[in-house]
Design a protein around this motif. Structure first.
Motif, PDB file in Angstrom:
ATOM      1  N   GLY A 250       0.821  -1.219   0.000  1.00 22.47           N
ATOM      2  CA  GLY A 250       0.000   0.000   0.000  1.00 22.47           C
ATOM      3  C   GLY A 250       0.850   1.263   0.000  1.00 22.47           C
ATOM      4  N   ASP A 251       0.401   2.256   0.728  1.00 22.40           N
ATOM      5  CA  ASP A 251       1.097   3.545   0.740  1.00 22.40           C
ATOM      6  C   ASP A 251       2.311   3.545   1.651  1.00 22.40           C
ATOM      7  OD1 ASP A 251      -0.764   4.495  -1.019  1.00 22.40           O
ATOM      8  OD2 ASP A 251      -2.095   5.243   0.581  1.00 22.40           O
ATOM      9  N   THR A 252       2.238   2.782   2.701  1.00 23.61           N
ATOM     10  CA  THR A 252       3.370   2.692   3.613  1.00 23.61           C
ATOM     11  C   THR A 252       4.587   2.183   2.845  1.00 23.61           C
ATOM     12  OG1 THR A 252       1.773   1.999   5.285  1.00 23.61           O
ATOM     13  CG2 THR A 252       4.125   1.779   5.837  1.00 23.61           C
ATOM     14  N   PRO A 253       5.737   2.828   2.986  1.00 25.72           N
ATOM     15  CA  PRO A 253       6.920   2.335   2.292  1.00 25.72           C
ATOM     16  C   PRO A 253       7.211   0.886   2.712  1.00 25.72           C
ATOM     17  CG  PRO A 253       7.390   4.439   3.343  1.00 25.72           C
ATOM     18  CD  PRO A 253       6.025   4.050   3.773  1.00 25.72           C
ATOM     19  N   VAL A 254       7.579   0.095   1.731  1.00 27.38           N
ATOM     20  CA  VAL A 254       7.926  -1.303   2.008  1.00 27.38           C
ATOM     21  C   VAL A 254       9.303  -1.585   1.454  1.00 27.38           C
ATOM     22  CG1 VAL A 254       7.317  -3.708   1.659  1.00 27.38           C
ATOM     23  CG2 VAL A 254       5.521  -2.005   1.904  1.00 27.38           C
ATOM     24  N   ILE A 255      10.143  -2.168   2.279  1.00 29.98           N
ATOM     25  CA  ILE A 255      11.472  -2.513   1.804  1.00 29.98           C
ATOM     26  C   ILE A 255      11.718  -4.003   2.029  1.00 29.98           C
ATOM     27  CG2 ILE A 255      12.394  -0.203   2.206  1.00 29.98           C
ATOM     28  CD1 ILE A 255      13.655  -1.323   4.769  1.00 29.98           C
ATOM     29  N   CYS A 256      12.696  -4.478   1.354  1.00 32.69           N
ATOM     30  CA  CYS A 256      13.020  -5.893   1.474  1.00 32.69           C
ATOM     31  C   CYS A 256      14.475  -6.106   1.108  1.00 32.69           C
ATOM     32  CB  CYS A 256      12.116  -6.703   0.528  1.00 32.69           C
ATOM     33  SG  CYS A 256      12.510  -8.460   0.503  1.00 32.69           S
ATOM     34  N   ASP A 257      15.199  -6.783   1.986  1.00 33.27           N
ATOM     35  CA  ASP A 257      16.587  -7.122   1.676  1.00 33.27           C
ATOM     36  C   ASP A 257      16.695  -8.636   1.789  1.00 33.27           C
ATOM     37  OD1 ASP A 257      19.265  -7.323   1.274  1.00 33.27           O
ATOM     38  OD2 ASP A 257      19.856  -6.412   3.195  1.00 33.27           O
ATOM     39  N   PRO A 258      16.572  -9.352   0.654  1.00 33.68           N
ATOM     40  CA  PRO A 258      16.484 -10.819   0.724  1.00 33.68           C
ATOM     41  C   PRO A 258      17.813 -11.430   1.157  1.00 33.68           C
ATOM     42  CG  PRO A 258      15.942  -9.978  -1.493  1.00 33.68           C
ATOM     43  CD  PRO A 258      16.616  -8.874  -0.737  1.00 33.68           C
ATOM     44  N   VAL A 259      17.931 -11.768   2.446  1.00 35.02           N
ATOM     45  CA  VAL A 259      19.151 -12.383   2.954  1.00 35.02           C
ATOM     46  C   VAL A 259      19.356 -13.733   2.265  1.00 35.02           C
ATOM     47  CG1 VAL A 259      20.317 -13.272   5.012  1.00 35.02           C
ATOM     48  CG2 VAL A 259      18.841 -11.239   5.174  1.00 35.02           C
ATOM     49  N   ALA A 260      20.564 -13.974   1.793  1.00 38.84           N
ATOM     50  CA  ALA A 260      20.892 -15.215   1.057  1.00 38.84           C
ATOM     51  C   ALA A 260      20.068 -15.359  -0.220  1.00 38.84           C
ATOM     52  CB  ALA A 260      20.741 -16.452   1.944  1.00 38.84           C
ATOM     53  N   GLY A 261      19.637 -14.246  -0.741  1.00 42.08           N
ATOM     54  CA  GLY A 261      18.839 -14.264  -1.972  1.00 42.08           C
ATOM     55  C   GLY A 261      19.585 -14.971  -3.100  1.00 42.08           C
ATOM     56  N   GLY A 262      18.891 -15.869  -3.777  1.00 44.98           N
ATOM     57  CA  GLY A 262      19.514 -16.579  -4.898  1.00 44.98           C
ATOM     58  C   GLY A 262      20.356 -17.765  -4.468  1.00 44.98           C
ATOM     59  N   LYS A 263      20.358 -18.042  -3.153  1.00 44.05           N
ATOM     60  CA  LYS A 263      21.077 -19.221  -2.670  1.00 44.05           C
ATOM     61  C   LYS A 263      20.057 -20.275  -2.245  1.00 44.05           C
ATOM     62  CE  LYS A 263      25.358 -17.045  -1.690  1.00 44.05           C
ATOM     63  NZ  LYS A 263      25.497 -15.907  -0.763  1.00 44.05           N
ATOM     64  N   ALA A 264      20.514 -21.529  -2.154  1.00 42.06           N
ATOM     65  CA  ALA A 264      19.602 -22.615  -1.792  1.00 42.06           C
ATOM     66  C   ALA A 264      18.952 -22.353  -0.433  1.00 42.06           C
ATOM     67  CB  ALA A 264      20.346 -23.943  -1.742  1.00 42.06           C
ATOM     68  N   ARG A 265      19.731 -21.751   0.486  1.00 43.15           N
ATOM     69  CA  ARG A 265      19.211 -21.504   1.829  1.00 43.15           C
ATOM     70  C   ARG A 265      18.417 -20.216   1.937  1.00 43.15           C
ATOM     71  NH1 ARG A 265      21.433 -23.633   6.715  1.00 43.15           N
ATOM     72  NH2 ARG A 265      22.520 -25.576   6.313  1.00 43.15           N
ATOM     73  N   GLY A 266      18.415 -19.429   0.871  1.00 46.28           N
ATOM     74  CA  GLY A 266      17.688 -18.169   0.923  1.00 46.28           C
ATOM     75  C   GLY A 266      16.547 -18.167  -0.072  1.00 46.28           C
TER      76      GLY A 266
END
Lengths: 319, 536, 536, 319
Positions: A250-266
Motif C-alpha cells: 500500500g502507501d506505507t513504504p515497504v522494503i526488502c533485503d532478501p538475505v541469502a537471496g539466490g542461494k539454496a538456503r535463501g
C-alpha cells in the motif's frame, strides 16, 4: 571463545539506505553488536531464528564499550547519515544493552551528527528512548495474525503488544518499522504471500507502521526451519513471491533485503534470474518505484504452479 | 462439507466408489486437477503434511486436523518403508472415508497406492515434473531428448512446450486411474501392481514391505476371484492370493489315508483334466483311492481336494523347466507342513519337483519312494507307481465327497459331514459338479470363482458368513443401508447367507462384513437366490 | 528391391536405424500398417512362415526364400523357448539386414522383441485383436467391459466400435515402438524389457531363456553405459550388464595383498564417497593400504578398484533390509571366486551381508574375522576393525594407481604398468581423476559411462580396440563406410583408437567391430579427439 | 475290417443336383464306392486329401459287384436322373475300377434310363468311355497353376495333362468338370481366392471345362493339412471367400458344396452366419443366380482384415 571476539561487533558494513522520511538514499552504517542475545533464543526460540549464534552469554558492558569504540572509528571514517545498531535481540532489553550502553550510543549519534538511529526490539521492552535522537525502531511483528506469529513462528507476543509499543513510540516521535516474515514454516507459498499482504494491508490501513520490511525466510543454522528444510519439508520463498508482495503493497513504504537471496538456503527462483531479481528488489527498496519490479523469467510460470502445488502438497516437491 | 461414499466394486483395498460431496459426484480412483480443483479441495488441505508426524509429533498433534478426507500427505519426504506404514495407518482410520495421497501420483505409483486403498490423487507431481522437463510415460522420459512424442493424446497432438507437458502428464495420470478402475472391475489389480512396482526400486521396496502386512490386506482380501494369478515375479509368491490359500489349506486339510502321493502340476487346470493326470489316474483306477494326492506346483502346492479352489484353477506360471533356489525353498516349506501327518510318501515326480520333495523330506524327516523315471507317464514310471500303490493298505476315498468337504471347510469353516448327516450325493461332470440332498441341489462348484455355490436347502444349515438384513424383500442388490448385522469374517466375493424375518437367501458379498455394518451406502450383497421362509 | 541400413544408435541388439528402400526411408523400430503397407511389403512375404521349419523342415527348405528382410514369421505357433531360439538364429544371419517379426507385435512384447534385434513389426495382431474385442493397453482389456476408455488417443476420442479398436490398438503399438526408440537412445531398454516381461508368463519365460544365450547378447553388449541399472527383479541378476561385469572383474582382478577386507555397499555411489565408507576410511587412515577391499552388494560384488566401473556407479537396488535366499546364494558365489586368492578375510559386515560372507567362506574354506557389531561405523566396530588391521602386514597400496590399472585391464585387456613403464602420476578430485604422463593427461575416469577416457599420448600405446580408417581427416562422426578394419572385440560405447596414415585419435564406438566392417552405412565412431601423426 | 464292409459302398445319398446342360435341378444319387483307392494316396498323397481312409487294398471286383448291387437297389427305389459314382480315386484307374466294373456301371445307367453319369478321375487314366452313356468326368485340377498344384498340393500332374484329358473327353462328347481347391496349404486366404479366380478365368476363357466345382479345403483326418491345422498353421477358408469366388466367376457354371461348412474343420465364418451362407452357396450352385450371394454379417469386416493379416502372418492368428 577468545575474549578478543567479544570486543568486536559481529559485523559492520556500509550500505545505501532509503531515508524514506526524506525520500532520498543515504549512506548508512550497519552494526551487529555481539550481546547476550535474545532472551527467548535459548529457551523457546522462534522457528526460523538462528541469530543466537551471534550472541554470547559472557558479554559484559565492558565488551560492548569496546565494540562501540570500534564502531566509532568506522563512523569517523565513513560519516554516515544513518546508523543501524542490531543486537541479535532487543535493543531495549537491558539484559542485552544496558541503559549505560544505550546512552553511549545515543551520545555517539549526536556527536557525529548522525541523522537517524535504527534499532530493533521486541515490543515488551519498548518503554523509553532518547527524545533528542531521531530514531526508528524495528519490531519483528512477522504477521498481524496471532496464530501465524505465535503458533507457527513461536514469537510469543500478541498483536496488541505490538500496537501498544507502536503507539508509545509514535507518541515520543520515534518511527516504527514493522518486520514481516515472508513464509513462516507450515504456510504454503501462496498462503505466505496472502498472510504478508494481509499484514501490510492492515498496517497500512490502520497506520500502524511507518515503514515495513519484508523478510523472506532463509535457512539459518541450528533452527527448526533448518530441520524442516533438511528433511524436505521447507523451501525458502521464491523471489517472485517477494516481488508479488512488494508490487501489491500500500502507501506505507515497504522494503526488502532478501538475505541469502539466490542461494539454496535463501529466497530464490530458478537460480538463473535470481541475481537480477534480487537487484530489482533492492532497487525497489531504495526507490519505492514499482516499475523496477516488472521482471520476467520463464520460471515465473513454475512459481505460479508451485503455489498450487505447495498448497496441496504441504511441502516442496523435490525432483 | 459432508462426503458420502457408495461402494461400487472392490478388489482388496482398492475400490471403485462414488463419493458425493454436497451433490457433486466423483467416481474413484480419481485424479484432482489442482489447476481446476473441485469444491471439496479444502477438505484435503491441512496445515502440515501427515508425515511430519515422524519429524515433529507435536507439530502434527497441534496442526494436523482430521477432516472428511483421510489425507496421506508429505509421503515424498519419507522412505518407502515409512510410506507403507503411514498408508496402512491412515487407511485403517475409516472404511468409508475417501482417502487421498497428495502430491505423489505418477503413472508408476498409482496402481500400488490404490492397492493400499487410496481413492483420490492430484496432479501436483505431474505439473512439478512438467516444469522439470519430465515427460510421463511407461518410463519417465526427458522431454528435451525426445525426437518424436511416443504418445497421441490430445496434448501431444495439439499443444506445445510447457502446456503440452503439464496436460500430457496429467492425462497419463488420468489414464492410469481409469486403467486401475478397469482392473478393479476385473479383480486383477495385483498383477498390474507387480508389474508397475518393477519400474522403480522404491516401488519394489514398497510392495515387498506391503506384503509383510498380512493382517491389513487380509481384512479386504477376496478369497475367491474370477481373475487369473500370473506369478511372474518374486513378489507373486507373497501376494495375498497365494499366502492366504497356502495358509488356509493347512488349517482345513484332513487327509483320510496315511500315504501321500505327490504329483507334478500341469499347465492345464484343473490338473485332473490334463493329459498327464488323466493318464496316471486312469492307469491307477481304484488304487488311487488308497492315498491322498498332493500336487506340487510353484508357487502353489495343494492337496487334490483343493484343485478347484481359487487360485488353484486360476494361475498361469511361467515355466522354463528350471526351478530357482527360492522357488524350491518356498514350495518345499509349504509341502512340509502338508505331508507332516502322513506315514509314508510316494513321490511321483522328477526334475525340480524332486528337489522340492527332497527338501521337504529333509525338513520333516519322512521317507519316500520315488517312482518316476523318464517322464511321469512313461511305462516304467506307471508300473513302478502301480506296484507301490498295490502295497498300500486298501481304502476307498470318495473323491467328490472329500472335495466338497474340504472346499466347504475352507469356505465356511464348518464340517459338511455333520451338517448334512452323511445324506449327500453327487452328480455332474467334473469340474462342474453338484452335491445334492434328497435329489435337490445343495452345493455346486463355481469354477469361475473357484468356490462353492450354495443352494437354498443348504443355506439354512450354514451358520457362518451370515448377514441379517432389514425387513424388505431383497432383489438384485442389497445395499449396505439395508444391512443390520454381518459376520465380520465376510470378505468381498464370499458367498453369504442373508436373512430377515421373511426371507432367506444366498448372495455374493461385495464388501467385507465390517464394511457392511459401517457404511451407509453402496453395494453390499448381490442376490443369487432367495426364498420366503416357510412358517411352520 | 534393395535395402540399405544406416545405424543411428544401438542398445545391445536393439537399434535405431534408418532403412532406405529405393528411396523410401524408415526409422526403426517401425510398425507397418498392413492396411496401408509400404512398397517393400513384398520383401516380407514368403510362402511359409519361418517357424514351419520345426514342423516340416522340407517345406521350409523348399518354400522359404531368403530376402532383403530377415523374416521371423509364424512365431505365435511355437512355444516361447522356440521363439527365442528362432529369433537368435535369424538375427545372426546378418548384422545389417532389416529384421521383421510378423503378426506378433503387442504393446507387451515389442520391447522384448526389439531386445532380440527385431527392427520391424506389423499391426496384424492389433487388428486381429480388435476383431476379438481386445483393447490394447498396459494390460490387454476387454473392450465391451470398459465403462470409460482409459486412453485419450485420437481413435478413442474420434472413432467408434471396430474402427476405434483397430486404430487404437495400432496406435498403442506405434507408441510402444517410439518409446523403445527413446529407451535405445537412453541406453536403458533392458529395464523396460524386464518390466514388460512381467505382464505375461510367456514373456517372462522368453526373457529367462534369452539370458541363457550369453554369447549372442555379448556380441552387441555395451560394456559401458550412461544409463542406470534397476535390479528390481530376478531377471535383473542375469542381465548382461551384471553377468558381463561379474565375469570380467574375475578375469582381470589382481589383488596386491594377502588380506581381503569385505565391506557393505551403500546407496550412494561411488561407495567411497558415502558417509559410511568415508567414516571407515578416514578412521583407518593408512591402515587401509594393507588390504584389498571388496564391496558386497546385490546383485554386484566387486573389489574397490572397480567401484567407478560401469555398472558399479550406475545401479540402484531396492533395499528392504531382507536378503532373499537367492540373492545370498548369487552374491556368495561371485564373492567366493573373488576371495579365493587371499590368505585371510576381514569381514566388516552385518545382517544379510554376513550371511553372504558365511556362505562364501563355506564354499572356499577360508577363515574370516567379523569385526562389525551394532552398525559398521559404531565405535566398537571401528576399534575392532582397526585392531584387526594393525595385525596385518604393512603394505602401501596406491589406490589411484591400482584403480587405473584395473579399469585399464578391464577395458583394454592390456597391462597399464608395463605400457607406461611406471611413469604415471595421478591428479584430480575423486571420482574425477586423471592419470598423467610427463604432466600430460593420459587417462581420465569418465564417470558418466563408468570407463576410462583416453588422451592422445596414451592412445598411441594402446594396441587393442583399434580401428583403421581410410585416408581422410576424421571429424565429428566416422561412418562405417570409412572403416577399413576394426578390432572384433569392439562393442558399442567402447573407447577406440582410430588411425590412418595421417591421423590418430580416440573415439567412442557406436557399433560393434564386426558391424563396422560389415556395414556400409551408419554411424561407426564418434570422434572425441585426434591429432596429425608426427612424422619423424 | 470285416468282409461285409467291403461289400457296401462307403456312402450313398440322394440329393438335388443342377443338370446344368438343361438348366434344371434334378434328383441325383451319389455313391462313394469303396475301392483300392487312389494309387498316390499311400506313397505320395495330396496334402489335403484324406480319402484313402475310405479305401481298402483288399477290395476285389467281387466286392465292387456287391456294392453295385446295393446301388442298384437304391436306383430302383429313387429313380434318379443323375448318378454320381465316386471312388476316392480315379474312376478310370483300372486298379480301382476295372473295365468290368465300369461296364457294369454303364449298363446300370442305360438300364435305368439315368440321363447322366458323373465320375471323377485323374487325367492320366482318361483314355476311353462308353459313347452311349452321357457322362461328366470330374478332374481334380485344383489350380491351373502348376506350382500351386504340384508344389503346394502335391497333385503330381501338369496343366497340359489336364487339357489333353479335357480335349479327349470333349472329342467323345463327355462333359468335363474341373475341381478347384480353394485354399491349398501355404497360400493365404487372399492368395487362395486369387488363385481360384485365376483358374476360373483361364478355364472360362479357353473353354477348358464345362463346369467348375470349387472345393474349399476342409481338414480331413490323417492329412498333412490336418497336421498344419493342429499346430496352428492352417485355417480352412472363410465361406466369404467361397462367396467371393462364386460372385466373380465367369460364364462357365460354377458350383460349390462346402464340405463341413460352418464347422471348425471346414470352411467357416464366425459360426453365427455360417448356416445361412452355406445355404446360399448351395442355392447358387443349383441356380447360378448371383443374387442369392448378396449376404451380410458383421464378420465380413473381419474376413476382409483376415485376408490382410494372413498375407503377412502366413498362418492364422489364434486369439
Amino acid at each position: 571463545m577468545a575474549l578478543v571476539m567479544l570486543n568486536k561487533p559481529v559485523a559492520l558494513w556500509t550500505d545505501k539506505e532509503l531515508f524514506w522520511e526524506r525520500n532520498r538514499v543515504v549512506d548508512c552504517i550497519t552494526v551487529i553488536l555481539r550481546t547476550r542475545g535474545c532472551y527467548r533464543a535459548q529457551r523457546d526460540p522462534c522457528r526460523m531464528c538462528g541469530y543466537s549464534i551471534d550472541s554470547d552469554a559472557n558479554v559484559t558492558d565492558k565488551n560492548l564499550e569496546k565494540q562501540l569504540e570500534f564502531v566509532e572509528e568506522e563512523i569517523k571514517k565513513r560519516n554516515p547519515k544513518i546508523l543501524k545498531i542490531f543486537t541479535s535481540g532487543s535493543f531495549f532489553d537491558p539484559r542485552e544493552t544496558s541503559q549505560k550502553i544505550r546512552k553511549k550510543i545515543y551520545g555517539m549519534v549526536k556527536e557525529y551528527s548522525i541523522e537517524k538511529l535504527i534499532v530493533e526490539s521486541r515490543p515488551e521492552f519498548i518503554r523509553s528512548a532518547d527524545p533528542e535522537v531521531y530514531m526508528e525502531v524495528g519490531i519483528g511483528l512477522e504477521s498481524v495474525n496471532d496464530f501465524v506469529r505465535n503458533e507457527l513462528i513461536n514469537k510469543g507476543f500478541s498483536f496488541e503488544e505490538y500496537t501498544e509499543a507502536h503507539d508509545f513510540l509514535k507518541s515520543i516521535g520515534v518511527s516504527v518499522k514493522a518486520y514481516l516474515l515472508l513464509k513462516p514454516p507450515f504456510l504454503s507459498e501462496k498462503e505466505a504471500i496472502d498472510d504478508v499482504l494481509n499484514s501490510i494491508n492492515l498496517l497500512d490501513r490502520e497506520k500502524l507502521a511507518d515503514i515495513i520490511s519484508i523478510n523472506p525466510t532463509n535457512i539459518q543454522k541450528g533452527t527448526y526451519v533448518e530441520r524442516l528444510w533438511y528433511k524436505g519439508y521447507f523451501r525458502p520463498p521464491w523471489l517472485w513471491s517477494a516481488v508479488d508482495v512488494l508490487k501489491n503493497s500500500g502507501d506505507t513504504p515497504v522494503i526488502c533485503d532478501p538475505v541469502a537471496g539466490g542461494k539454496a538456503r535463501g529466497p530464490h527462483n530458478c537460480y538463473k534470474c535470481d541475481g537480477e531479481v534480487v537487484k530489482a528488489i533492492k532497487n525497489f527498496s531504495l526507490t519505492q518505484n514499482r516499475d523496477v519490479l516488472n521482471l520476467y523469467c520463464d520460471c515465473i510460470e513454475e512459481w505460479k504452479d508451485y503455489m498450487l502445488i505447495e498448497r496441496i502438497a504441504r511441502l516442496p516437491l523435490q525432483l | 462439507m459432508k462426503a458420502t461414499c457408495s461402494l461400487i466394486k472392490r478388489d482388496g483395498w482398492a475400490r471403485i466408489a462414488e463419493f458425493d460431496f454436497n451433490g457433486e459426484k466423483f467416481q474413484t480412483p480419481f485424479v484432482i486437477d489442482i489447476e481446476n480443483p473441485p469444491e471439496f479441495i479444502d477438505e484435503i488441505i491441512n496445515l502440515v503434511p501427515y508425515s511430519i508426524k515422524e519429524l515433529d509429533p507435536q507439530a502434527f498433534e497441534k496442526f494436523f486436523v482430521e477432516k472428511e478426507f483421510l489425507i496421506a500427505s508429505g509421503l515424498t519426504a519419507v522412505p518407502p518403508s515409512k510410506v507403507v506404514e503411514l498408508l496402512i495407518e491412515i487407511r485403517q482410520k475409516s472404511l468409508t472415508k475417501p482417502m487421498i495421497a497428495t502430491a505423489i501420483a505418477t503413472p508408476q505409483n498409482i496402481p500400488l497406492l490404490c492397492y493400499f486403498g487410496v481413492d483420490f490423487f492430484d496432479n501436483a507431481m505431474a505439473i512439478a515434473s512438467a516444469h522439470k522437463g519430465l515427460y510421463f510415460h511407461e518410463r519417465v522420459l526427458n522431454f528435451d531428448s525426445l525426437d518424436e512424442l511416443p504418445c497421441s493424446c490430445e496434448a501431444c497432438r495439439n499443444l506445445e512446450g510447457l502446456e503440452l507437458l503439464k496436460r500430457h502428464n496429467t492425462i497419463k495420470l488420468e489414464e492410469q486411474a481409469l486403467l486401475v478402475r478397469q482392473l478393479i472391475r476385473n479383480e486383477s489389480l495385483r498383477n498390474h501392481v507387480e508389474v508397475k512396482a518393477k519400474t522403480q526400486p522404491e516401488l519394489t521396496v514398497m510392495l515387498r514391505i506391503a506384503d509383510r502386512n498380512y493382517d491389513f490386506f487380509e481384512k479386504m482380501h477376496s478369497r475367491f476371484k474370477k481373475s487369473i494369478v500370473y506369478p511372474t515375479t518374486t513378489e507373486s509368491f507373497t501376494r495375498m492370493e497365494v499366502s492366504y490359500f497356502l495358509q488356509r489349506i493347512k488349517e482345513v486339510y484332513e487327509p483320510e489315508t496315511k500315504v501321500a502321493l505327490l504329483l507334478p502340476c500341469t499347465a492345464k487346470k484343473p490338473y485332473s483334466l490334463s493329459r498327464t493326470h488323466k493318464t496316471i489316474l486312469s492307469h491307477l483306477g481304484n488304487l488311487i483311492k488308497r492315498v491322498d494326492e498332493i500336487i506340487i506346483s510353484s508357487p502353489l502346492v495343494l492337496p487334490r481336494e483343493f484343485e478347484l479352489c481359487y487360485p488353484a484353477m486360476n494361475y498361469d506360471t511361467p515355466v522354463t523347466g528350471h526351478w530357482s533356489g527360492e522357488e524350491i525353498e518356498f514350495v518345499a516349506e509349504h509341502l512340509s507342513s502338508l505331508i507332516d501327518s502322513f506315514d509314508y510318501i510316494i513321490a511321483h515326480v522328477e526334475g525340480g519337483y524332486k528337489e522340492v520333495v527332497r527338501e521337504a523330506l529333509d525338513a520333516t524327516g519322512k521317507d519316500a519312494s520315488f517312482t518316476a523315471e523318464n517322464g511321469v507317464t512313461s511305462k516304467k514310471s506307471m508300473e513302478r507307481l502301480k506296484e507301490e500303490l498295490k502295497n498300500v493298505e486298501d481304502c476307498r476315498k470318495d473323491r467328490y465327497r472329500s472335495l466338497f468337504e474340504h472346499m466347504f471347510r475352507y469356505q465356511f469353516d464348518l464340517d459338511l459331514k455333520s451338517l448334512t448327516k452323511f445324506s449327500m450325493n453327487f452328480k455332474g461332470r467334473y469340474p462342474n459338479i453338484f452335491a445334492t440332498i434328497n435329489r435337490e441341489n445343495a452345493l455346486r462348484v463355481d469354477t469361475v470363482y473357484g468356490m462353492l455355490d450354495v443352494y437354498l436347502p443348504m443355506a439354512e444349515k450354514i451358520s457362518t458368513y451370515n448377514v441379517e438384513i432389514a425387513d424388505f424383500e431383497p432383489k438384485g442388490t442389497i445395499f449396505s443401508a439395508g444391512i443390520e448385522w454381518a459376520d465380520e469374517k465376510i470378505r468381498p466375493n464370499d458367498v453369504v447367507i442373508f436373512r430377515n424375518s421373511e426371507f432367506i437367501g444366498v448372495g455374493r458379498a461385495l464388501m467385507s462384513g465390517r464394511e457392511m455394518m459401517e457404511s451407509n451406502k453402496g453395494y453390499a450383497v448381490s442376490v443369487k437366490r432367495k426364498t420366503r421362509i416357510q412358517s411352520d
